[in-house]
Write a protein that holds these residues in place. Structure first.
Motif, short mmCIF file in Angstrom:
data_model
loop_
_atom_site.label_atom_id
_atom_site.label_comp_id
_atom_site.label_asym_id
_atom_site.label_seq_id
_atom_site.Cartn_x
_atom_site.Cartn_y
_atom_site.Cartn_z
N THR A 1 0.72 -1.40 0.32
CA THR A 1 -0.30 0.11 0.02
C THR A 1 1.32 1.07 -0.35
N THR A 2 0.36 2.51 -0.57
CA THR A 2 0.72 3.66 -0.77
C THR A 2 0.27 4.84 0.28
N GLU A 3 0.77 5.54 1.52
CA GLU A 3 -0.05 6.15 2.33
C GLU A 3 0.13 7.58 1.93
N ILE A 4 -0.73 8.11 2.27
CA ILE A 4 -0.08 9.76 2.65
C ILE A 4 0.22 9.82 4.75
N GLN A 5 1.55 10.45 4.70
CA GLN A 5 1.47 10.80 6.79
C GLN A 5 1.27 11.74 6.32
N VAL A 6 0.21 12.27 7.10
CA VAL A 6 -0.51 13.60 7.46
C VAL A 6 0.98 14.38 7.85
N THR A 7 1.25 15.25 8.12
CA THR A 7 1.92 16.35 9.22
C THR A 7 0.84 17.82 9.52
N GLU A 8 0.11 18.11 8.27
CA GLU A 8 -0.38 19.16 8.21
C GLU A 8 -1.65 19.37 8.26
N PHE A 9 -2.84 19.88 8.25
CA PHE A 9 -4.38 20.28 7.55
C PHE A 9 -4.61 21.82 8.35
N THR A 10 -5.71 21.62 7.30
CA THR A 10 -5.93 22.59 7.31
C THR A 10 -7.72 22.33 7.39
N PHE A 11 -8.75 22.47 7.77
CA PHE A 11 -10.05 21.89 7.59
C PHE A 11 -11.03 23.19 6.38
N LEU A 12 -11.43 22.79 5.03
CA LEU A 12 -11.72 24.04 4.65
C LEU A 12 -13.70 24.34 4.67
N THR A 13 -13.99 22.62 4.98
CA THR A 13 -15.49 22.90 5.14
C THR A 13 -15.62 21.85 6.18
N THR A 14 -16.74 21.81 6.81
CA THR A 14 -16.98 20.86 7.43
C THR A 14 -18.56 20.14 7.62
#
Length: 146
Positions: free
Chosen positions: A98-111
């Motif tokens: 499998t290939t994954e993206i290890q998230v280091t930063e994020f910003t919620f744009l809509t919830t």
């Protein structure tokens, strides 16, 4: 230049709610899929084509708990991270990849909470714009020079 770079930036919509997994010692990870779309016109048929790419995302510890609390299927999010490939042996003896993206930063744009008319409280508003550094145990990154 001797260095290398492994950085991913994505804006997309969650394909499902965040799935949490807790470990002994209090650590946890959250997993979810993110859909990104490319829209183009087929020049021979003038047909509008939408192509969707699915990305497997992994968030850790406090960042995972925040994502689980505020995100749900369909929400839009901006993420930064790095690509990580891994392999394991399945129960039937086959090797899985499998290939994954290890998230280091994020910003919620809509919830969902925002789009259904729910006014976010100050806690969720601060979480919405939080950036997290995986090496900093999920604490907000202070980007001010002083």
């Amino acid at each position: 230049m001797n260095g290398t770079l492994n950085k991913v930036m994505l804006i997309g919509h969650l394909g499902d709610d965040v799935k949490m997994h807790y470990f002994d010692g209090g650590n946890c990870i959250g997993r979810f899929q993110l859909a990104t779309n490319e829209v183009y016109i087929n020049k021979t048929t003038n047909e509008k084509i939408t192509s969707t790419e699915w990305h497997n995302l992994v968030v850790r510890n406090k960042a995972a708990e925040i994502c689980e609390k505020y995100l749900s299927k369909g929400d839009k999010i901006y993420i930064e991270g790095r690509i990580k490939s891994r392999q394991w042996q399945a129960e039937d003896g086959t090797t899985k990849y499998t290939t994954e993206i290890q998230v280091t930063e994020f910003t919620f744009l809509t919830t969902k909470k925002e789009t259904t008319g729910h006014k976010p409280n100050s806690e969720s508003e601060s979480a919405k714009n939080a950036n997290f550094d995986a090496t900093n145990e999920g604490l907000p990154v202070n980007d001010l020079p002083f």
